[in-house]
Design a protein around this motif. Structure first.
Motif, short mmCIF file in Angstrom:
data_model
loop_
_atom_site.label_atom_id
_atom_site.label_comp_id
_atom_site.label_asym_id
_atom_site.label_seq_id
_atom_site.Cartn_x
_atom_site.Cartn_y
_atom_site.Cartn_z
N GLY A 128 18.69 5.32 -21.22
CA GLY A 128 18.51 3.97 -21.75
C GLY A 128 17.37 3.22 -21.12
O GLY A 128 17.09 2.08 -21.50
N TYR A 129 16.71 3.85 -20.14
CA TYR A 129 15.60 3.23 -19.44
C TYR A 129 14.36 4.13 -19.50
O TYR A 129 14.47 5.33 -19.64
CB TYR A 129 15.94 3.01 -17.96
CG TYR A 129 17.14 2.15 -17.71
CD1 TYR A 129 18.40 2.72 -17.51
CD2 TYR A 129 17.03 0.76 -17.64
CE1 TYR A 129 19.51 1.93 -17.27
CE2 TYR A 129 18.15 -0.03 -17.39
CZ TYR A 129 19.38 0.57 -17.21
OH TYR A 129 20.47 -0.22 -16.98
N SER A 130 13.19 3.51 -19.37
CA SER A 130 11.95 4.24 -19.18
C SER A 130 11.10 3.48 -18.17
O SER A 130 11.36 2.29 -17.92
CB SER A 130 11.19 4.42 -20.49
OG SER A 130 10.82 3.16 -21.02
N VAL A 131 10.12 4.15 -17.60
CA VAL A 131 9.28 3.50 -16.60
C VAL A 131 7.83 3.83 -16.84
O VAL A 131 7.49 4.80 -17.53
CB VAL A 131 9.66 3.92 -15.16
CG1 VAL A 131 11.02 3.36 -14.76
CG2 VAL A 131 9.60 5.42 -15.00
N SER A 132 6.98 3.03 -16.23
CA SER A 132 5.54 3.25 -16.29
C SER A 132 4.94 2.89 -14.94
O SER A 132 5.21 1.81 -14.41
CB SER A 132 4.92 2.38 -17.38
OG SER A 132 3.50 2.45 -17.34
N ARG A 133 4.14 3.80 -14.38
CA ARG A 133 3.46 3.52 -13.11
C ARG A 133 1.99 3.29 -13.46
O ARG A 133 1.19 4.21 -13.55
CB ARG A 133 3.63 4.71 -12.16
CG ARG A 133 3.06 4.46 -10.77
CD ARG A 133 4.01 3.68 -9.91
NE ARG A 133 3.44 3.37 -8.61
CZ ARG A 133 3.61 4.12 -7.52
NH1 ARG A 133 4.33 5.24 -7.58
NH2 ARG A 133 3.06 3.75 -6.38
N GLN A 134 1.65 2.03 -13.64
CA GLN A 134 0.32 1.67 -14.14
C GLN A 134 -0.75 1.84 -13.07
O GLN A 134 -1.93 2.03 -13.36
CB GLN A 134 0.31 0.23 -14.65
CG GLN A 134 1.29 -0.06 -15.79
CD GLN A 134 2.61 -0.61 -15.28
OE1 GLN A 134 3.10 -0.22 -14.21
NE2 GLN A 134 3.21 -1.52 -16.04
N ALA A 135 -0.35 1.70 -11.83
CA ALA A 135 -1.26 1.79 -10.69
C ALA A 135 -0.40 2.03 -9.46
O ALA A 135 0.83 1.96 -9.53
CB ALA A 135 -2.08 0.51 -10.55
N LYS B 297 1.12 9.75 -10.98
CA LYS B 297 1.35 10.87 -11.90
C LYS B 297 2.68 11.58 -11.68
O LYS B 297 2.95 12.62 -12.29
CB LYS B 297 0.21 11.87 -11.78
CG LYS B 297 -1.14 11.32 -12.19
CD LYS B 297 -2.23 12.38 -12.08
CE LYS B 297 -3.57 11.81 -12.48
NZ LYS B 297 -4.67 12.83 -12.37
N ASP B 298 3.51 11.05 -10.81
CA ASP B 298 4.76 11.72 -10.45
C ASP B 298 5.92 10.75 -10.60
O ASP B 298 6.13 9.88 -9.76
CB ASP B 298 4.67 12.23 -9.01
CG ASP B 298 5.86 13.11 -8.65
OD1 ASP B 298 5.84 13.72 -7.57
OD2 ASP B 298 6.82 13.20 -9.46
N GLY C 285 0.80 -1.22 0.00
CA GLY C 285 0.00 0.00 0.00
C GLY C 285 0.83 1.26 0.00
O GLY C 285 0.32 2.34 0.33
N HIS C 286 2.09 1.16 -0.36
CA HIS C 286 2.98 2.32 -0.38
C HIS C 286 2.79 3.15 -1.65
O HIS C 286 2.49 2.64 -2.72
CB HIS C 286 4.43 1.87 -0.29
CG HIS C 286 4.79 1.34 1.06
ND1 HIS C 286 5.97 0.64 1.28
CD2 HIS C 286 4.17 1.41 2.25
CE1 HIS C 286 6.04 0.32 2.55
NE2 HIS C 286 4.96 0.76 3.16
N ASP C 287 3.00 4.45 -1.49
CA ASP C 287 2.88 5.35 -2.64
C ASP C 287 4.17 5.44 -3.43
O ASP C 287 4.15 5.63 -4.64
CB ASP C 287 2.50 6.75 -2.16
CG ASP C 287 1.06 6.80 -1.66
OD1 ASP C 287 0.85 7.24 -0.52
OD2 ASP C 287 0.17 6.40 -2.42
N ARG C 288 5.30 5.32 -2.77
CA ARG C 288 6.58 5.57 -3.43
C ARG C 288 7.21 4.26 -3.89
O ARG C 288 7.27 3.28 -3.15
CB ARG C 288 7.52 6.31 -2.48
CG ARG C 288 6.94 7.65 -2.09
CD ARG C 288 7.85 8.46 -1.21
NE ARG C 288 7.25 9.79 -1.01
CZ ARG C 288 7.86 10.78 -0.40
NH1 ARG C 288 9.08 10.62 0.06
NH2 ARG C 288 7.27 11.94 -0.26
#
Lengths: 115, 115
Positions: free
Chosen positions: A63-70, A53-54, A28-31
């Motif tokens: 060389g990397y990318s990320v996605s925070r889907q939820a 959104k942050d 349940g952590h945000d970070r």
């Protein structure tokens, strides 16, 4: 069940391939954070996210990318893998108390080999 | 910029002997200090942390560390080690003023406990 899970645990891929590493948490952590570990170099921060959104770049984001889907999911992508991205990758989470005292909880790691 | 130096890459020790793992940090501001342990094939786990107050910090599994501001050190100690303490140990630092825990890790010390 583990609080922070990473899939896959091991992956071998070829130069130029796109690959995604996934991280899920039930704390349940945000970070959430992505690190890479190289022998003799310790852990270095790639990206971190305070909420969906942050998203922020860390020390070695090229060389990397990320996605925070939820809130519970944070994926790391290598758009075109190269051999020097061979490393052990860790996902971590922490609660959002807004302090530098927050404890980070680490997943078991993904060992990535790029041939 | 903050940095952490772990002078010993590997420390061999016999079971039931005392051990000290050394950590020095470089920072012009006050810091928070952490020790993490990584058991084989696992993620990192927090052993202990120094935030403020008493300079002697006690952690899990019988470990303790002492913050020495004048020597900019945060050495980890255990009076009697067990075989199960065999692991890699990471010292880390964060800046209390960043508003979140941006950890800077040392290169790690591998503790090898033999019978």
């Amino acid at each position: 069940d583990a609080d922070v899970t990473q899939t896959p645990r091991n992956r071998i891929t070829k130069t130029g391939k796109r690959i995604m590493l996934e991280c899920s948490q039930t704390k349940g952590h945000d970070r959430m954070y992505w690190y890479r570990q190289d022998p003799g170099l310790g852990l270095r921060l790639i990206y971190y996210s305070f909420d969906v959104k942050d998203i922020n770049k860390g020390e070695i984001s090229d060389g990397y990318s990320v996605s925070r889907q939820a809130q519970a999911k944070f994926s790391l992508s290598l758009e075109s893998a190269i051999p020097n991205q061979t490393a052990l990758y860790f996902c971590a989470t922490s609660d959002m108390t807004g302090l530098a005292t927050d404890t980070q909880y680490f997943g078991p790691g993904t060992r990535l080999t790029v041939l | 910029a903050q940095s952490v130096t772990q002078l010993d890459s590997q420390v061999p020790v016999f079971e039931e002997a005392p051990v000290e793992l050394r950590c020095n940090y470089s920072s012009s501001v006050s810091v928070y200090l952490f020790w993490y342990v990584q058991y084989p094939n696992q993620g990192l786990q927090l052993l202990l942390k120094y935030l403020s107050g008493s300079t002697l910090v006690k952690g899990i599994n019988g470990f303790e560390a002492e913050f020495n501001k004048s020597q900019t050190s945060f050495h980890l100690r255990k009076p009697s080690v067990h075989i199960s303490d065999t692991a890699e140990y990471f010292c880390a630092v964060s800046d209390p003023n960043t508003g979140f825990q941006k950890l800077v890790f040392g290169t790690g010390t591998r503790l090898l406990v033999s019978p």
